[in-house]
Design a protein around this motif. Structure first.
Motif, short mmCIF file in Angstrom:
data_model
loop_
_atom_site.label_atom_id
_atom_site.label_comp_id
_atom_site.label_asym_id
_atom_site.label_seq_id
_atom_site.Cartn_x
_atom_site.Cartn_y
_atom_site.Cartn_z
N ALA A 42 0.83 -1.21 0.00
CA ALA A 42 0.00 0.00 0.00
C ALA A 42 0.86 1.26 0.00
O ALA A 42 0.55 2.24 -0.70
CB ALA A 42 -0.93 -0.01 1.22
N ILE A 43 1.93 1.25 0.75
CA ILE A 43 2.85 2.39 0.80
C ILE A 43 3.49 2.61 -0.57
O ILE A 43 3.52 3.73 -1.09
CB ILE A 43 3.93 2.17 1.88
CG1 ILE A 43 3.31 2.27 3.26
CG2 ILE A 43 5.09 3.16 1.70
CD1 ILE A 43 4.19 1.74 4.39
N GLU A 44 3.98 1.54 -1.17
CA GLU A 44 4.64 1.66 -2.47
C GLU A 44 3.67 2.10 -3.56
O GLU A 44 4.04 2.84 -4.47
CB GLU A 44 5.31 0.33 -2.83
CG GLU A 44 6.50 0.02 -1.93
CD GLU A 44 6.94 -1.42 -1.97
OE1 GLU A 44 6.44 -2.20 -2.81
OE2 GLU A 44 7.78 -1.79 -1.13
N LYS A 45 2.44 1.65 -3.45
CA LYS A 45 1.41 2.04 -4.43
C LYS A 45 1.05 3.52 -4.29
O LYS A 45 0.80 4.20 -5.28
CB LYS A 45 0.17 1.17 -4.25
CG LYS A 45 -0.88 1.36 -5.30
CD LYS A 45 -2.03 0.40 -5.09
CE LYS A 45 -3.09 0.63 -6.15
NZ LYS A 45 -4.22 -0.27 -5.96
N ALA A 46 1.06 4.02 -3.07
CA ALA A 46 0.69 5.42 -2.81
C ALA A 46 1.75 6.40 -3.31
O ALA A 46 1.43 7.54 -3.65
CB ALA A 46 0.45 5.64 -1.31
N VAL A 47 3.00 5.96 -3.34
CA VAL A 47 4.10 6.81 -3.82
C VAL A 47 4.87 6.02 -4.86
O VAL A 47 5.75 5.24 -4.54
CB VAL A 47 5.05 7.22 -2.66
CG1 VAL A 47 6.16 8.13 -3.18
CG2 VAL A 47 4.29 7.90 -1.54
N PRO A 48 4.53 6.23 -6.14
CA PRO A 48 5.25 5.48 -7.18
C PRO A 48 6.74 5.81 -7.16
O PRO A 48 7.13 6.93 -6.85
CB PRO A 48 4.61 5.96 -8.48
CG PRO A 48 3.52 6.89 -8.12
CD PRO A 48 3.57 7.15 -6.65
N HIS A 49 7.54 4.81 -7.50
CA HIS A 49 8.99 5.01 -7.54
C HIS A 49 9.30 6.02 -8.64
O HIS A 49 8.80 5.92 -9.75
CB HIS A 49 9.69 3.68 -7.79
CG HIS A 49 11.16 3.75 -7.54
ND1 HIS A 49 12.03 4.27 -8.46
CD2 HIS A 49 11.90 3.40 -6.47
CE1 HIS A 49 13.26 4.23 -7.98
NE2 HIS A 49 13.21 3.69 -6.77
N PRO A 50 10.15 6.99 -8.33
CA PRO A 50 10.41 8.07 -9.28
C PRO A 50 11.32 7.67 -10.44
O PRO A 50 11.59 8.48 -11.32
CB PRO A 50 11.12 9.11 -8.41
CG PRO A 50 11.83 8.28 -7.39
CD PRO A 50 10.90 7.12 -7.10
N GLY A 51 11.80 6.46 -10.44
CA GLY A 51 12.74 6.06 -11.48
C GLY A 51 14.16 6.20 -10.99
O GLY A 51 14.43 6.32 -9.79
N ARG A 52 15.05 6.23 -11.92
CA ARG A 52 16.48 6.26 -11.63
C ARG A 52 16.88 7.55 -10.89
O ARG A 52 16.48 8.64 -11.27
CB ARG A 52 17.21 6.15 -12.97
CG ARG A 52 18.68 6.26 -12.93
CD ARG A 52 19.26 6.12 -14.33
NE ARG A 52 18.95 7.21 -15.21
CZ ARG A 52 19.58 8.39 -15.21
NH1 ARG A 52 20.53 8.62 -14.34
NH2 ARG A 52 19.25 9.33 -16.06
N ASP A 53 17.68 7.39 -9.88
CA ASP A 53 18.23 8.53 -9.16
C ASP A 53 19.22 9.23 -10.09
O ASP A 53 20.16 8.60 -10.58
CB ASP A 53 18.94 8.04 -7.89
CG ASP A 53 19.49 9.16 -7.02
OD1 ASP A 53 20.10 10.10 -7.57
OD2 ASP A 53 19.32 9.07 -5.79
N PRO A 54 19.03 10.52 -10.36
CA PRO A 54 19.88 11.19 -11.35
C PRO A 54 21.30 11.47 -10.88
O PRO A 54 22.15 11.85 -11.69
CB PRO A 54 19.14 12.50 -11.60
CG PRO A 54 18.39 12.76 -10.33
CD PRO A 54 18.01 11.40 -9.82
N LEU A 55 21.60 11.27 -9.60
CA LEU A 55 22.93 11.56 -9.08
C LEU A 55 23.68 10.31 -8.63
O LEU A 55 24.88 10.20 -8.84
CB LEU A 55 22.84 12.55 -7.91
CG LEU A 55 24.13 12.90 -7.19
CD1 LEU A 55 25.15 13.52 -8.15
CD2 LEU A 55 23.84 13.87 -6.03
#
Length: 193
Positions: free
Chosen positions: A149-162
């Motif tokens: 539920a936590i992961e679904k509420a905040v989708p992963h933003p993708g690759r960390d740019p740094l």
């Protein structure tokens, strides 16, 4: 340990590198070229565009889930969420103040340095509270359904740019500085196009 918690801890390690960089930066000496303004701009840009947008909201969802289950001490969740709001506001203010100081407008380098140190200390304090109180509670009391539920509420933003294997071009210079200052062994990462 749940994958989300592992990710947050790894991100804390990366954020600590940036805090150390902020501690080492002395804007009062920027005018003599001791530390490029671009490094500070890139650091603040990253902090206000990645952790403030993906890392802290994920922690806030953990807080909400633990509060819903009655598993956080009174006031702790509100304190963590307030810290996140303060960090986001102060990060945006620092970006504006850095620009003002660089243009020699109303912000002095000395005041900017003080504000950078305060910001770094607040970020360090926030991570300590989470490491000592939030993460252990999450590991102990949240189950697989909670994590989904936590992961679904905040989708992963993708690759960390740094801190990904392939560094975003916007952060190539900052990555080299972090690698050199922290001797983290990641200087071989190449910028993405």
């Amino acid at each position: 340990m749940p994958a989300t918690l592992e990710r947050l801890r790894a991100e804390h390690d990366n954020l600590e590198r940036l805090v150390k960089l902020l501690d080492a930066c002395h804007p009062t000496s920027i005018e003599t070229g001791a530390k490029p303004v671009e490094v500070l701009v890139d650091t603040l840009y990253y902090l206000t565009r990645y952790p403030d947008v993906s890392h802290h909201p994920l922690e806030d969802r953990i807080v909400e889930r633990l509060q819903k289950n009655g598993r956080l001490p009174p006031g702790l969740g509100e304190e963590i969420e307030a810290q996140h709001l303060t960090l986001a506001r102060q990060g945006a203010d620092l970006m504006r103040d850095l620009e003002s100081a660089a243009r020699e407008e109303t912000m002095s380098w000395l005041l900017l340095e003080t504000n950078l140190r305060l910001y770094a200390e607040r970020l360090r304090h926030n991570m300590a509270v989470e490491e000592l109180a939030l993460f252990p509670a999450a590991q102990r009391y949240l189950d697989t359904a909670d994590w989904r539920a936590i992961e679904k509420a905040v989708p992963h933003p993708g690759r960390d740019p740094l801190f990904a294997k392939v560094v975003g071009a916007r952060f190539a210079q900052l990555h080299r500085v972090i690698a050199a200052e922290a001797d983290c062994g990641c200087a071989d990462a190449s910028p993405s196009p």
